[in-house]
Design an enzyme around this catalytic site. Structure first.
Site, PDB file in Angstrom:
ATOM      1  N   CYS A   1      -8.065  69.165 -24.828  1.00  0.00           N
ATOM      2  CA  CYS A   1      -7.450  67.865 -24.606  1.00  0.00           C
ATOM      3  C   CYS A   1      -8.498  66.767 -24.695  1.00  0.00           C
ATOM      4  O   CYS A   1      -9.560  66.849 -24.091  1.00  0.00           O
ATOM      5  CB  CYS A   1      -6.784  67.829 -23.231  1.00  0.00           C
ATOM      6  SG  CYS A   1      -5.988  66.262 -22.835  1.00  0.00           S
ATOM      7  N   GLY A   2      -8.209  65.717 -25.455  1.00  0.00           N
ATOM      8  CA  GLY A   2      -9.113  64.589 -25.532  1.00  0.00           C
ATOM      9  C   GLY A   2     -10.042  64.626 -26.726  1.00  0.00           C
ATOM     10  O   GLY A   2     -10.739  63.653 -26.986  1.00  0.00           O
TER      11      GLY A   2
END
Length: 295
Positions: free
Chosen positions: A126-127
């Protein structure tokens, strides 16, 4: 400790006949992973092997690579009922839900800046995306998959083709629920070393890698990682970070997983079903007919 399965009553319809019966479901609960007391990540997982899951997660994030870098892992109080958390994050009232673990690093082990800056939820990728993801793995990987740096691993395609059936035979909870992914480590000769199940395929891999870290077996340079689903970038990342040279999946890889495999030297095999498979990268580790490999 939470249960791995639960029984729920369902309405079953078969060929127009309606009946009521109990069904076995896999349990899915959140696990909060804290690092030195600070909340780092939340993942949805099947309870069990939680310490190995947390350790494996930190291997994939470049925090841990050796057993002596890990001081300990403990359960913290989790909210089941009652008061709000106090200043230290512990629950003022209510029992322990076993859904919060705190990983304590050994003295002198530093945490990568990238780990501190990212906000994790559900998946460790994520990210990050695209080239940033590839760069992150390149800069944090402790083990090289270059042929000159690792012990030679060669595997016969016939041996590789037999791994899905061996993995499936070892999935005990799947037989009762049909709702779990699995990850397993094999030798180049097809010997099963370890297998873990979880509602999340990434969690299953973390459990396998984390157990290996706890046992002081990283890097896993003589092992093959077999997964029951597709080969995402995240799973390829976890293989590279654990020093695993071969990742095999019964389903398709993603384009970014192939990019990472090519760049890192990982052997990536997809659509491993029966006697057929697609080799997307690292074919030098498979004992292939030279003419067919070149074509």
């Amino acid at each position: 400790m939470g249960r791995v399965t639960e029984r729920r009553r369902v309405i079953r319809i078969r060929d127009g006949a309606v009946s009521s019966r109990p069904d076995t479901l896999v349990v899915e609960e959140p696990l909060e992973i804290r690092l030195n007391g600070k909340s780092l990540a939340i993942t949805m997982r099947t309870p069990g092997d939680d310490f190995a899951l947390a350790a494996g997660f930190l291997v994939s994030e470049g925090v841990l690579a050796r057993a002596d870098e890990l001081a300990n892992i403990v359960y913290c109080a989790g909210a089941t009922s009652g008061g709000a958390p106090g200043p230290d994050g512990e629950q003022a009232a209510g029992g322990n839900s076993y859904n919060v673990v705190d990983v304590r690093l050994a003295a002198g082990v530093t945490i990568p800046d990238l780990t501190l800056e990212r906000n994790f939820y559900t998946t460790s990728s994520c990210g990050l995306c695209g080239k940033a993801s590839l760069d992150a793995v390149r800069t944090t990987a402790r083990w090289s998959l270059d042929a000159a740096a690792e012990p030679a691993l060669r595997m016969a395609p016939e041996t590789l083709a037999g791994l899905p059936d061996r993995l499936r035979a070892a999935q005990r909870v799947f037989d009762r629920t049909g709702g779990l992914h699995a990850a397993a480590l094999f030798t180049a000769d097809g010997e099963l070393l370890d297998v873990r199940e979880d509602v999340g395929r990434h969690n299953a891999v973390d459990k396998v890698v984390g157990r290996a870290l706890q046992d002081g077996r990283l890097p896993l340079s003589s092992c093959v990682l077999m997964v029951s689903g597709r080969a995402s970038f995240e799973l390829a990342q976890k293989a590279v970070m654990a020093g695993i040279p071969v990742l095999a999946a019964v389903s398709a890889p993603s384009s970014l997983a192939v990019d990472l495999a090519v760049e890192s030297g990982l052997t990536l095999v997809g659509f491993l079903r029966g006697k057929s498979m697609n080799v997307y990268a690292g074919a030098h580790r498979l004992a292939l007919d030279s003419t067919a490999a070149a074509g």
